[in-house]
Motif scaffolding. Structure first.
Motif, short mmCIF file in Angstrom:
data_model
loop_
_atom_site.label_atom_id
_atom_site.label_comp_id
_atom_site.label_asym_id
_atom_site.label_seq_id
_atom_site.Cartn_x
_atom_site.Cartn_y
_atom_site.Cartn_z
N GLU A 53 -11.46 9.32 1.60
CA GLU A 53 -12.44 8.70 0.69
C GLU A 53 -13.85 8.78 1.26
O GLU A 53 -14.82 9.00 0.54
CB GLU A 53 -12.04 7.24 0.43
N THR A 54 -13.96 8.66 2.59
CA THR A 54 -15.27 8.76 3.25
C THR A 54 -15.82 10.18 3.13
O THR A 54 -17.00 10.37 2.84
CB THR A 54 -15.15 8.33 4.73
N VAL A 55 -14.95 11.17 3.33
CA VAL A 55 -15.37 12.57 3.20
C VAL A 55 -15.89 12.83 1.78
O VAL A 55 -16.94 13.45 1.58
CB VAL A 55 -14.21 13.54 3.53
N LEU A 56 -15.17 12.33 0.79
CA LEU A 56 -15.57 12.56 -0.60
C LEU A 56 -16.91 11.90 -0.91
O LEU A 56 -17.74 12.46 -1.64
CB LEU A 56 -14.48 12.08 -1.56
N ASN A 115 -0.03 16.90 3.23
CA ASN A 115 -0.28 16.65 1.80
C ASN A 115 0.88 17.17 0.97
O ASN A 115 1.19 18.37 1.00
CB ASN A 115 -1.59 17.30 1.35
N VAL A 116 1.50 16.28 0.21
CA VAL A 116 2.72 16.65 -0.54
C VAL A 116 2.43 17.70 -1.61
O VAL A 116 3.33 18.46 -1.99
CB VAL A 116 3.40 15.40 -1.16
N LYS A 117 1.19 17.76 -2.09
CA LYS A 117 0.86 18.71 -3.16
C LYS A 117 0.73 20.16 -2.66
O LYS A 117 0.74 21.10 -3.44
CB LYS A 117 -0.44 18.29 -3.86
N PHE A 118 0.56 20.31 -1.34
CA PHE A 118 0.41 21.66 -0.78
C PHE A 118 1.72 22.17 -0.16
O PHE A 118 1.74 23.24 0.42
CB PHE A 118 -0.71 21.68 0.27
N ARG A 119 2.79 21.39 -0.29
CA ARG A 119 4.07 21.83 0.26
C ARG A 119 4.73 22.82 -0.68
O ARG A 119 4.57 22.73 -1.90
CB ARG A 119 4.99 20.62 0.47
N ARG A 120 5.47 23.73 -0.10
CA ARG A 120 6.14 24.75 -0.93
C ARG A 120 7.11 24.13 -1.91
O ARG A 120 7.38 24.70 -2.97
CB ARG A 120 6.87 25.74 -0.03
N VAL A 176 0.86 -1.20 0.00
CA VAL A 176 0.00 0.00 0.00
C VAL A 176 0.89 1.24 0.00
O VAL A 176 1.75 1.38 0.87
CB VAL A 176 -0.93 0.01 1.24
N PRO A 177 0.71 2.15 -0.97
CA PRO A 177 1.57 3.35 -1.02
C PRO A 177 1.46 4.17 0.27
O PRO A 177 0.39 4.28 0.86
CB PRO A 177 1.02 4.14 -2.21
N ARG A 178 2.57 4.76 0.67
CA ARG A 178 2.61 5.58 1.90
C ARG A 178 1.88 6.91 1.69
O ARG A 178 1.42 7.54 2.63
CB ARG A 178 4.07 5.85 2.29
N ILE A 179 1.78 7.33 0.42
CA ILE A 179 1.03 8.55 0.08
C ILE A 179 -0.19 8.13 -0.72
O ILE A 179 -0.07 7.37 -1.68
CB ILE A 179 1.93 9.52 -0.73
N ASP A 180 -1.37 8.62 -0.32
CA ASP A 180 -2.59 8.17 -1.01
C ASP A 180 -2.79 8.87 -2.35
O ASP A 180 -1.99 9.72 -2.75
CB ASP A 180 -3.82 8.32 -0.08
N ALA A 181 -3.87 8.53 -3.02
CA ALA A 181 -4.13 9.03 -4.38
C ALA A 181 -4.30 10.55 -4.43
O ALA A 181 -4.19 11.16 -5.50
CB ALA A 181 -5.39 8.36 -4.94
N TYR A 182 -4.57 11.17 -3.28
CA TYR A 182 -4.83 12.61 -3.24
C TYR A 182 -3.62 13.41 -2.75
O TYR A 182 -3.68 14.64 -2.65
CB TYR A 182 -6.04 12.89 -2.35
N GLY A 183 -2.54 12.70 -2.41
CA GLY A 183 -1.32 13.38 -1.97
C GLY A 183 -1.12 13.41 -0.46
O GLY A 183 -0.16 13.99 0.03
N PHE A 184 -2.05 12.79 0.31
CA PHE A 184 -1.91 12.78 1.77
C PHE A 184 -1.00 11.64 2.22
O PHE A 184 -1.14 10.51 1.76
CB PHE A 184 -3.29 12.60 2.44
#
Length: 342
Positions: free
Chosen positions: A251-254, A128-133, A14-22
């Protein structure tokens, strides 16, 4: 703590970072998640085929009984933005107002609004890796633009903490600034009545409405809360302000938001009542004020909320009947009480 072979194997797969970048938290149960996801993947594949047929060639998604049924069973990620835009009315608003979003960004400067938004940038999804500078592209700039445009658009609200998390999720799903803005407008302007205004009267009202619903449907929990003097706002305000973001699994939130955009704010009550009812015996073990608050944090964790497909089925069965007329009536009486209290 030594991991079992089974757990270690799951961690490797299982990837350590999920499909959304968390990034997954330290205590994440990889083995349980893998077991759940292998069955959920079958559901997702089946739903994706049905949705592809439904959406074939059509323009925007319109509300209908069939669409409602499909949405309750989950919208595949690749169709989510289109479905949310259609059923929420955001698509129609965007088409009626071409160029409006970009005009807002070029509008007059508002230093206090800009400062308030900027202050919250680094606090938004540090996991979330996508929100990092360091990310390329970094979604902080997109988030800043969406919140700034919304603050100019709805000056009665401006910017309120909590909106950053909501806008952040919208950006992750739509990957589109302008669509995220119009979906935020659908939520803050229409779906959630007066949640984010400076007085937050709609938010306070709905917390009291939940209290009244619990009093009717789960009287033992209401009695416990009253007995220890625990106000609903202490244990559920973040559920309402953040629409379960950073509280329940992504995924539950979505899946909850799929229904929220289509069916409106009533869904929040269904989710809250289901969480409380499912864990009623656990909550009733509480013997103090602090204990109750702690138990309300605990009930948003574990397999019950991770297994989003079963969870969503439960929110439509567990709370029982919840007509909008009841919610409207309770909103009127709770709002009147709050206004008297000042």
């Amino acid at each position: 703590m030594e991991l079992s072979e089974h757990e270690q194997a799951a961690r490797d797969r299982v990837p350590r970072i999920d499909a959304y970048g968390f990034e997954r938290p330290e205590d994440f149960d990889y083995a349980a998640y893998e077991e759940f996801f292998s069955t959920y993947l079958v559901v997702l594949t089946r739903r994706a085929i049905k949705w592809s047929k439904l959406l074939k060639g059509s323009g925007s998604v319109q509300k209908s009984m069939r669409v409602k049924r499909y949405i309750r069973k989950g919208v595949p990620l690749e169709h989510r933005a289109r479905v949310w835009m259609g059923v929420s009315g955001a698509q129609a608003q965007m088409e009626r107002n071409p160029g409006y979003y970009h005009q807002l960004l070029q509008g007059e400067r508002n230093d206090s609004l800009e400062e308030a938004i900027r202050t919250d940038m680094n606090r938004t999804f540090p996991d979330n890796v996508k929100f990092r500078r360091s990310a390329d592209p970094c979604l902080q700039k997109t988030l800043y633009n969406v919140l700034l445009a919304y603050g100019h658009h709805n000056q009665g609200v401006g910017y309120c903490q909590g909106m950053n998390f909501i806008a952040g999720y919208l950006i992750l799903i739509t990957k589109n600034e302008e669509e995220s803005f119009w979906l935020l407008d659908a939520l803050v302007g229409r779906i959630l009545p007066d949640y984010y205004s400076p007085e937050m009267l709609g938010l306070k009202t709905d917390q009291e409405v939940l209290g009244e619903l619990v009093r009717t449907k789960l009287p033992a929990v209401a009695a416990l809360m009253d007995g220890h003097g625990v106000l609903w706002t202490l244990v559920v305000s973040r559920w309402f302000i953040c629409l379960f973001v950073d509280i329940l699994p992504v995924e539950t939130v979505l899946r909850i938001w799929d229904c929220l955009f289509n069916e409106g704010s009533k869904i929040i009550f269904r989710v809250a009542l289901t969480l409380i009812k499912q864990h009623q015996a656990f909550i009733l073990e509480a013997t103090s004020f602090a204990d109750i608050c702690e138990k309300f944090k605990e009930i948003t964790k574990g397999s019950f909320v991770t297994e989003c497909h079963t969870f969503m089925q439960k929110i439509f069965s567990e709370p029982g009947s919840l007509p909008m007329t009841t919610i409207t009536r309770l909103r009127e009486s709770c709002r009147a009480k709050l206004l008297v209290q000042g």
